[in-house]
Design a protein around this motif. Structure first.
Motif, PDB file in Angstrom:
ATOM      1  N   THR A   1       0.836  -1.201   0.000  1.00  0.00           N
ATOM      2  CA  THR A   1       0.000   0.000   0.000  1.00  0.00           C
ATOM      3  C   THR A   1       0.868   1.247   0.000  1.00  0.00           C
ATOM      4  O   THR A   1       0.610   2.198  -0.748  1.00  0.00           O
ATOM      5  CB  THR A   1      -0.928   0.004   1.229  1.00  0.00           C
ATOM      6  N   MET A   2       1.899   1.245   0.822  1.00  0.00           N
ATOM      7  CA  MET A   2       2.785   2.398   0.896  1.00  0.00           C
ATOM      8  C   MET A   2       3.535   2.596  -0.416  1.00  0.00           C
ATOM      9  O   MET A   2       3.748   3.737  -0.852  1.00  0.00           O
ATOM     10  CB  MET A   2       3.750   2.252   2.065  1.00  0.00           C
TER      11      MET A   2
ATOM     12  N   ASP B   1       1.116   4.203  -2.773  1.00  0.00           N
ATOM     13  CA  ASP B   1       0.930   5.606  -2.399  1.00  0.00           C
ATOM     14  C   ASP B   1       2.120   6.451  -2.846  1.00  0.00           C
ATOM     15  O   ASP B   1       1.956   7.573  -3.330  1.00  0.00           O
ATOM     16  CB  ASP B   1       0.738   5.751  -0.891  1.00  0.00           C
TER      17      ASP B   1
END
Length: 142
Positions: free
Chosen positions: A49-50, A53
């Motif tokens: 997820t990071m 992002d």
């Protein structure tokens, strides 16, 4: 005497072999504990997820750079053609006779031109054209 006879040197060698075995096992255990394959599923999902992002933020930063460059070029043109009157509203300025490559690219992107045509007509790189088209085509959809 019917038994197994172990001498001191033999006992020392057996002890050293056992010690080497345990040290090797400890090193293998530590290597496995530090490998990324042993991360929990939740930790792996957070990392993914990071990463996503970060990629989105990089793309947004590149789009903002293009927008800033285009606005700077429009501002410079407006100051050059209308004098230094402080802050110039570039939206009220008519389309310049000799517009900058970025301003031309933005105009073409707003009319629906694809990035290959924008890059060729404006003399800018394909990456810059992709960013301008993505930015101003998305702006027109809002």
């Amino acid at each position: 005497m019917n038994g197994i006879l172990i001498t001191w040197p033999q006992l020392l060698y057996a002890g050293l072999a056992l010690l080497v075995f345990y040290v090797a096992e400890l090193l293998l255990f530590l290597r496995k504990a530090n490998s990324p394959h042993h991360l929990s599923r939740q930790a792996q999902q957070r990392i993914e997820t990071m990463s996503g992002d970060m990629a989105a933020l990089r793309q947004e930063l590149e789009l903002l750079k293009v927008r800033l460059a285009a606005n700077s070029m429009q501002q410079a043109w407006a100051v050059e053609h209308h004098g230094d009157a402080g802050v110039v509203d570039t939206t009220a300025v008519a389309q310049p006779l000799t517009e900058t490559p970025y301003a031309q690219a933005i105009r073409l992107a707003r009319t629906g031109a694809d990035s290959a045509a924008v890059a060729q007509q404006c003399g800018i790189s394909r990456g810059e054209a992709d960013l301008i088209v993505a930015l101003y085509r998305a702006e027109g959809l809002r």
